[in-house]
Every structure is written in structure tokens, then in C-alpha cells.
Design a protein around this motif. Structure first.
Motif, mmCIF file in Angstrom:
data_model
loop_
_atom_site.group_PDB
_atom_site.id
_atom_site.type_symbol
_atom_site.label_atom_id
_atom_site.label_comp_id
_atom_site.label_asym_id
_atom_site.label_seq_id
_atom_site.Cartn_x
_atom_site.Cartn_y
_atom_site.Cartn_z
ATOM 1 N N ARG A 1 10.754 -7.988 -6.233
ATOM 2 C CA ARG A 1 10.756 -6.812 -5.350
ATOM 3 C C ARG A 1 10.799 -5.513 -6.165
ATOM 4 O O ARG A 1 10.118 -4.539 -5.833
ATOM 5 C CB ARG A 1 11.947 -6.883 -4.387
ATOM 6 C CG ARG A 1 11.887 -8.038 -3.400
ATOM 7 C CD ARG A 1 12.852 -7.842 -2.243
ATOM 8 N NE ARG A 1 14.232 -7.742 -2.688
ATOM 9 C CZ ARG A 1 15.048 -8.773 -2.843
ATOM 10 N NH1 ARG A 1 14.609 -10.001 -2.601
ATOM 11 N NH2 ARG A 1 16.300 -8.613 -3.239
ATOM 12 N N GLU A 2 11.582 -5.522 -7.251
ATOM 13 C CA GLU A 2 11.662 -4.326 -8.094
ATOM 14 C C GLU A 2 10.328 -4.070 -8.794
ATOM 15 O O GLU A 2 9.916 -2.914 -8.953
ATOM 16 C CB GLU A 2 12.779 -4.481 -9.133
ATOM 17 C CG GLU A 2 14.181 -4.531 -8.545
ATOM 18 C CD GLU A 2 14.510 -3.293 -7.733
ATOM 19 O OE1 GLU A 2 14.359 -2.176 -8.236
ATOM 20 O OE2 GLU A 2 14.919 -3.444 -6.559
ATOM 21 N N LEU A 3 9.645 -5.145 -9.193
ATOM 22 C CA LEU A 3 8.329 -4.997 -9.827
ATOM 23 C C LEU A 3 7.324 -4.402 -8.849
ATOM 24 O O LEU A 3 6.502 -3.553 -9.223
ATOM 25 C CB LEU A 3 7.839 -6.355 -10.342
ATOM 26 C CG LEU A 3 6.457 -6.369 -11.012
ATOM 27 C CD1 LEU A 3 6.408 -5.396 -12.184
ATOM 28 C CD2 LEU A 3 6.105 -7.782 -11.477
ATOM 29 N N GLU A 4 7.387 -4.833 -7.599
ATOM 30 C CA GLU A 4 6.491 -4.276 -6.580
ATOM 31 C C GLU A 4 6.755 -2.786 -6.377
ATOM 32 O O GLU A 4 5.826 -1.991 -6.212
ATOM 33 C CB GLU A 4 6.652 -5.040 -5.261
ATOM 34 C CG GLU A 4 6.020 -6.421 -5.287
ATOM 35 C CD GLU A 4 6.087 -7.095 -3.923
ATOM 36 O OE1 GLU A 4 6.761 -6.549 -3.014
ATOM 37 O OE2 GLU A 4 5.464 -8.156 -3.772
ATOM 38 N N LYS A 5 8.034 -2.394 -6.385
ATOM 39 C CA LYS A 5 8.389 -0.978 -6.255
ATOM 40 C C LYS A 5 7.829 -0.177 -7.436
ATOM 41 O O LYS A 5 7.314 0.923 -7.270
ATOM 42 C CB LYS A 5 9.912 -0.805 -6.207
ATOM 43 C CG LYS A 5 10.587 -1.322 -4.955
ATOM 44 C CD LYS A 5 12.088 -1.087 -5.075
ATOM 45 C CE LYS A 5 12.876 -1.756 -3.964
ATOM 46 N NZ LYS A 5 14.331 -1.579 -4.151
ATOM 47 N N PHE A 6 7.952 -0.757 -8.615
ATOM 48 C CA PHE A 6 7.471 -0.098 -9.833
ATOM 49 C C PHE A 6 5.967 0.163 -9.747
ATOM 50 O O PHE A 6 5.499 1.276 -10.002
ATOM 51 C CB PHE A 6 7.799 -0.975 -11.046
ATOM 52 C CG PHE A 6 7.250 -0.476 -12.347
ATOM 53 C CD1 PHE A 6 7.937 0.458 -13.097
ATOM 54 C CD2 PHE A 6 6.034 -0.949 -12.826
ATOM 55 C CE1 PHE A 6 7.428 0.922 -14.298
ATOM 56 C CE2 PHE A 6 5.512 -0.497 -14.026
ATOM 57 C CZ PHE A 6 6.212 0.440 -14.762
ATOM 58 N N VAL A 7 5.220 -0.883 -9.389
ATOM 59 C CA VAL A 7 3.757 -0.763 -9.310
ATOM 60 C C VAL A 7 3.357 0.224 -8.217
ATOM 61 O O VAL A 7 2.438 1.037 -8.395
ATOM 62 C CB VAL A 7 3.117 -2.139 -9.062
ATOM 63 C CG1 VAL A 7 1.623 -2.009 -8.814
ATOM 64 C CG2 VAL A 7 3.379 -3.068 -10.248
ATOM 65 N N ALA A 8 4.068 0.184 -7.079
ATOM 66 C CA ALA A 8 3.768 1.105 -5.985
ATOM 67 C C ALA A 8 4.041 2.560 -6.396
ATOM 68 O O ALA A 8 3.311 3.474 -6.009
ATOM 69 C CB ALA A 8 4.588 0.743 -4.746
ATOM 70 N N HIS A 9 5.100 2.752 -7.193
ATOM 71 C CA HIS A 9 5.490 4.105 -7.622
ATOM 72 C C HIS A 9 4.438 4.703 -8.548
ATOM 73 O O HIS A 9 4.161 5.904 -8.490
ATOM 74 C CB HIS A 9 6.840 4.049 -8.321
ATOM 75 C CG HIS A 9 7.452 5.393 -8.563
ATOM 76 N ND1 HIS A 9 8.304 5.997 -7.662
ATOM 77 C CD2 HIS A 9 7.318 6.263 -9.594
ATOM 78 C CE1 HIS A 9 8.678 7.173 -8.134
ATOM 79 N NE2 HIS A 9 8.096 7.349 -9.306
ATOM 80 N N PHE A 10 3.843 3.864 -9.416
ATOM 81 C CA PHE A 10 2.911 4.357 -10.428
ATOM 82 C C PHE A 10 1.468 3.923 -10.157
ATOM 83 O O PHE A 10 0.653 3.896 -11.077
ATOM 84 C CB PHE A 10 3.332 3.863 -11.811
ATOM 85 C CG PHE A 10 4.651 4.415 -12.278
ATOM 86 C CD1 PHE A 10 4.813 5.762 -12.542
ATOM 87 C CD2 PHE A 10 5.741 3.578 -12.452
ATOM 88 C CE1 PHE A 10 6.031 6.268 -12.978
ATOM 89 C CE2 PHE A 10 6.958 4.072 -12.890
ATOM 90 C CZ PHE A 10 7.099 5.425 -13.156
ATOM 91 N N LYS A 11 1.146 3.591 -8.923
ATOM 92 C CA LYS A 11 -0.194 3.090 -8.630
ATOM 93 C C LYS A 11 -1.255 4.175 -8.842
ATOM 94 O O LYS A 11 -0.976 5.387 -8.772
ATOM 95 C CB LYS A 11 -0.257 2.569 -7.187
ATOM 96 C CG LYS A 11 -0.160 3.655 -6.136
ATOM 97 C CD LYS A 11 -0.264 3.060 -4.735
ATOM 98 C CE LYS A 11 -0.172 4.153 -3.669
ATOM 99 N NZ LYS A 11 -0.258 3.596 -2.303
ATOM 100 N N ILE A 12 -2.471 3.728 -9.106
ATOM 101 C CA ILE A 12 -3.592 4.650 -9.292
ATOM 102 C C ILE A 12 -3.974 5.245 -7.939
ATOM 103 O O ILE A 12 -4.232 4.499 -6.990
ATOM 104 C CB ILE A 12 -4.805 3.912 -9.897
ATOM 105 C CG1 ILE A 12 -4.420 3.261 -11.233
ATOM 106 C CG2 ILE A 12 -5.985 4.857 -10.068
ATOM 107 C CD1 ILE A 12 -5.500 2.371 -11.799
ATOM 108 N N PRO A 13 -4.008 6.567 -7.804
ATOM 109 C CA PRO A 13 -4.399 7.177 -6.523
ATOM 110 C C PRO A 13 -5.803 6.726 -6.112
ATOM 111 O O PRO A 13 -6.684 6.547 -6.962
ATOM 112 C CB PRO A 13 -4.365 8.680 -6.831
ATOM 113 C CG PRO A 13 -3.427 8.812 -7.983
ATOM 114 C CD PRO A 13 -3.614 7.575 -8.804
ATOM 115 N N GLU A 14 -5.997 6.524 -4.822
ATOM 116 C CA GLU A 14 -7.276 6.018 -4.317
ATOM 117 C C GLU A 14 -8.437 6.958 -4.637
ATOM 118 O O GLU A 14 -9.584 6.528 -4.733
ATOM 119 C CB GLU A 14 -7.185 5.790 -2.804
ATOM 120 C CG GLU A 14 -6.205 4.681 -2.421
ATOM 121 C CD GLU A 14 -6.144 4.472 -0.919
ATOM 122 O OE1 GLU A 14 -6.849 5.197 -0.185
ATOM 123 O OE2 GLU A 14 -5.386 3.589 -0.478
ATOM 124 N N THR A 15 -8.153 8.232 -4.770
ATOM 125 C CA THR A 15 -9.215 9.215 -5.011
ATOM 126 C C THR A 15 -9.594 9.329 -6.490
ATOM 127 O O THR A 15 -10.490 10.088 -6.842
ATOM 128 C CB THR A 15 -8.769 10.603 -4.520
ATOM 129 O OG1 THR A 15 -7.522 10.951 -5.158
ATOM 130 C CG2 THR A 15 -8.573 10.608 -3.012
#
Length: 291
Positions: A63-77
Motif C-alpha cells: 500500500r505504501e508503494l502504491e502511495k509512492f508511485v501515485a505521488h510521483f506519477k508522470i502527469p498525463e499531459t
């Protein structure tokens, strides 16, 4: 799918309903039929409950890894052609954001850090991507005193020691800023005696003849000052890599790293081996407790 709490309530109501009681009461004269009916009443709800609750629960690390990836995800644009793959060392990303926070706090006008992002791969690991920085055309003027002061202060506070060389420059001049390209832990010197003065000496060598005379004189004076002040005379000096307080997040970074370490082991050795190692470690802890 029903929630566990709702299902438990429903099963309790069925088990205590008058209809069920009446049905079982009618079978009192036939013990075998009564036993079969009772077993059926217990088995069916149990199977239903297990079916509803059989969905594997994610560990806290996942769950913490998912939060990490969501926090630093590549913007769709984002145009993906403007990004560079920087491997899977998440410290590159964390240090980049710590450095950015330092730049904002100290209001450094002439220091830049490329944006970095995280993307989860199919095998549970994370790839780091960085914003591509295009160097400005050949610089006509030498670096000004203001630019050198800004960047030297950043080096002093962050512990940056990797300036690259002619073949692989870690510092790129673009948009009136000096950008730090590589931000892995090894780019920031460990806590060693006099490292601030040493790093500024390396910075002056990197600048060479590309700084103005007044900037060169100021940098020499700064290096001499650091050699003699208590601030750089043997006490441990923090670097970006040892400054978690500079960056606050909504996830547990240590758990993220542990989960990635586990995912790496699963990929390399397989899940069964990892389970056996975990069991072995638990047994070893129990043995150490008994000794």
C-alpha cells in the motif's frame, strides 16, 4: 461484493431466524436429519463468508508503494519524448525533491533540478524518469557573481560533490540556471572532514575560466573561510542524502524501500524462496530469544 461486516450481520440474522429454528425443531424426532440440516446451516454461510473474504489483502508495504508511485506519477499531459529513463534507484527521485525543497527554502534563483517521476513496472519494481534538460547555446558571458554565489551555497548546504567531467557533465547550463542532473546518493559526499571546502575547490576546477573575476575571488575567499571555521572543521555536516526532514510525504519511505527489496528478491529468486527465507529469519529470531 458484500463487505465483511454486512455479511456477518446477515449470517447472524439467518442463524437466529424463527424459520430456521422451526425447521430444526421439526426434525428433533430424526437425529440424523437434524444433524445433516444443522451441518448444512453452518457450512453454507461459512463457504459464503470465505468466498467473500478470499480476496488477497495487500500488505502495508504494498500500500505504501502504491502511495509512492501515485505521488510521483508522470502527469498525463507529459510528452514522454521529453523524459529520460534513469533506472530504478528511487533515491535519485527522493534526493531530487529534497534538493528542490532546499532551493525553494533558500530562494536560490540560479540553481535548477530536473523533475523526476516514478512508474511501477509489471514485476512490482519502479522505474525513475527525469525531465530532459537541453543545454543553452554556447555561453557568451562568464558566470556572474550572483550565479556562482547561488550555486556555491547550494553545494555547501547539500553536499553536492559530483560535477562530472568533459565527457559526462553533471551540471548543465540552461535557461539562466545551473541544473544538477544526477541526484543519486553518491552525488552527495558522505560526512567527512572538511568536505565543504573540498567540494567548493572541485566546483572551482569545474568552472575553470567560465566565471567572472569577481566571482573567482569570492569563491577563493569562501573556500579559505570554510577551512578555518568551526562549521567545517571536523563536525559532521548533513547532506541531501541524510536530510529526510527537508521533504515530508504522505507515505513511509522505509517501507517503500523494503517492499521494493522484497519485490526484487521475488523477481530474482522466486516467491517460494523468499517465503522460505522469511520463515528461516523468523525461526532464527525465535532461537535467539530462547538462547
Amino acid at each position: 461484493m458484500l463487505k465483511k461486516s454486512v455479511l456477518i450481520t446477515l449470517l447472524f440474522q439467518i442463524a437466529t431466524s424463527n424459520t430456521l429454528k422451526a425447521g430444526l425443531f421439526g426434525l428433533e424426532s430424526n437425529p440424523q436429519a437434524l444433524f445433516a440440516a444443522t451441518a448444512l446451516c453452518v457450512a453454507v454461510p461459512t463457504i459464503l463468508y470465505k468466498t467473500c473474504s478470499n480476496k488477497p489483502q495487500k500488505s502495508r508495504g504494498e500500500r505504501e508503494l502504491e502511495k509512492f508511485v501515485a505521488h510521483f506519477k508522470i502527469p498525463e499531459t507529459t510528452d514522454l519524448t521529453t523524459l529520460i529513463d534513469k533506472g530504478n534507484d528511487i533515491d535519485r527521485l527522493i534526493n531530487a525533491y529534497r534538493a528542490q525543497r532546499l532551493i525553494e527554502n533558500e530562494k536560490f534563483k540560479y540553481v535548477g533540478i530536473p523533475l523526476k517521476y516514478a512508474k511501477k513496472t509489471s514485476d512490482g519494481l519502479v522505474e525513475i524518469f527525469a525531465q530532459k534538460i537541453t543545454p543553452s547555446d554556447q555561453q557568451e558571458e562568464k558566470y556572474s557573481l550572483a550565479q556562482v554565489k547561488d550555486f556555491a551555497s547550494f553545494v555547501e548546504l547539500s553536499g553536492l560533490s559530483d560535477f562530472g567531467d568533459n565527457a559526462n557533465q553533471n551540471i548543465i547550463y540552461a535557461n539562466d540556471k545551473l541544473y544538477v542532473i544526477d541526484t543519486e546518493n553518491s552525488s552527495f559526499e558522505a560526512n567527512t572532514y572538511g568536505f565543504k571546502a573540498t567540494n567548493l575547490k572541485s566546483l572551482k576546477i569545474f568552472f575553470g575560466k567560465r566565471i567572472s573575476d569577481d566571482a573567482s575571488h569570492w569563491l577563493d575567499a569562501k573556500i579559505d573561510e570554510l577551512k578555518t571555521t568551526h562549521q567545517d572543521s571536523g563536525i559532521e555536516c548533513p547532506t541531501i542524502a541524510t536530510m529526510p526532514d527537508l521533504y515530508t510525504t504522505s507515505f513511509d519511505l522505509q517501507l517503500v524501500k523494503k517492499q521494493l527489496q522484497l519485490n526484487r528478491a521475488v523477481k530474482q529468486y522466486g516467491p517460494e524462496y523468499v517465503k522460505m527465507r522469511a520463515l528461516y529469519n523468523e525461526l532464527r529470531k525465535d532461537t535467539e530469544t530462547l538462547l
